[in-house]
Scaffold this motif. Structure first.
Motif, PDB file in Angstrom:
ATOM      1  N   GLU A 217       0.847  -1.176   0.000  1.00 26.90           N
ATOM      2  CA  GLU A 217       0.000   0.000   0.000  1.00 26.90           C
ATOM      3  C   GLU A 217       0.890   1.235   0.000  1.00 26.90           C
ATOM      4  N   CYS A 218       0.612   2.186  -0.898  1.00 31.30           N
ATOM      5  CA  CYS A 218       1.473   3.362  -1.016  1.00 31.30           C
ATOM      6  C   CYS A 218       1.485   4.186   0.265  1.00 31.30           C
TER       7      CYS A 218
ATOM      8  N   ARG B 118       2.483  -0.755   3.983  1.00 31.35           N
ATOM      9  CA  ARG B 118       2.064  -2.049   4.514  1.00 31.35           C
ATOM     10  C   ARG B 118       2.390  -3.119   3.474  1.00 31.35           C
ATOM     11  N   PRO B 119       2.616  -4.348   3.901  1.00 26.20           N
ATOM     12  CA  PRO B 119       3.088  -5.387   2.976  1.00 26.20           C
ATOM     13  C   PRO B 119       1.974  -6.091   2.209  1.00 26.20           C
TER      14      PRO B 119
ATOM     15  N   PHE C  10       0.086 -11.264   1.875  1.00 23.15           N
ATOM     16  CA  PHE C  10      -0.384 -10.564   3.060  1.00 23.15           C
ATOM     17  C   PHE C  10      -1.627  -9.759   2.679  1.00 23.15           C
ATOM     18  N   ALA C  11      -2.729  -9.983   3.412  1.00 24.72           N
ATOM     19  CA  ALA C  11      -4.001  -9.321   3.118  1.00 24.72           C
ATOM     20  C   ALA C  11      -4.276  -8.198   4.129  1.00 24.72           C
ATOM     21  N   ALA C  12      -5.136  -7.276   3.732  1.00 26.71           N
ATOM     22  CA  ALA C  12      -5.470  -6.125   4.566  1.00 26.71           C
ATOM     23  C   ALA C  12      -6.116  -6.525   5.890  1.00 26.71           C
TER      24      ALA C  12
ATOM     25  N   GLY D  56       4.573  -0.516  12.530  1.00 25.42           N
ATOM     26  CA  GLY D  56       4.850   0.898  12.305  1.00 25.42           C
ATOM     27  C   GLY D  56       6.238   1.121  11.733  1.00 25.42           C
ATOM     28  N   ALA D  57       6.442   2.310  11.195  1.00 30.91           N
ATOM     29  CA  ALA D  57       7.742   2.723  10.642  1.00 30.91           C
ATOM     30  C   ALA D  57       8.286   1.734   9.611  1.00 30.91           C
ATOM     31  N   GLY D  58       7.389   1.166   8.771  1.00 29.31           N
ATOM     32  CA  GLY D  58       7.826   0.266   7.710  1.00 29.31           C
ATOM     33  C   GLY D  58       8.218  -1.114   8.190  1.00 29.31           C
TER      34      GLY D  58
END
Length: 121
Positions: free
Chosen positions: A7-8, A12-13, A34-36, A56-58
């Motif tokens: 996700e831009c 998120r992966p 990996f799903a939302a 958080g933080a990538g």
């Protein structure tokens, strides 16, 4: 909106990831998704399912359980894959442990594992 598997906004992966998994100096190919909703799937390299968590933080963590089967098709145990990952654009790297359990849940061994993955297009 997604871009090459993540996700831009929020880094998120999300999506499908082609991965190289290193155990004891040997590399194997795997595919993760990996799903939302927090679902984590191991699609290739052995089937498995579990959950991922945004740190958080990538960063994110995931835990996937891969069932093991003998030649006769009967369950012989499971591998619990636990990783902490860092996103860097369209890729992530992670480290953690994979714990192998027998069919009674006893721990047979723990292996350090490193994963490098690239978002599938």
């Amino acid at each position: 909106m997604t871009h090459r598997g993540q996700e831009c906004a929020g880094a998120r992966p999300l999506g499908r990831w082609n991965a190289e998994v290193e155990r004891r100096g040997r590399w194997t190919a795997s595919v993760f998704h990996f799903a939302a909703d927090g679902t984590a799937l191991l699609l290739e390299g052995g089937p498995g399912e579990g959950r991922w968590t945004d740190l958080g933080a990538g960063r994110f963590a995931f835990r996937v359980v891969e069932p093991l089967y003998g030649h006769d098709g009967r369950g012989t145990g499971r591998v619990v894959i636990e990783q902490t990952a860092v996103l860097a654009g369209p890729s992530f790297t992670s480290t953690g442990l994979s714990t192998v359990h027998d069919d009674r849940g006893r721990v047979l061994r723990r292996l350090p594992v490193r994963i490098t993955a690239t978002a599938a297009e």
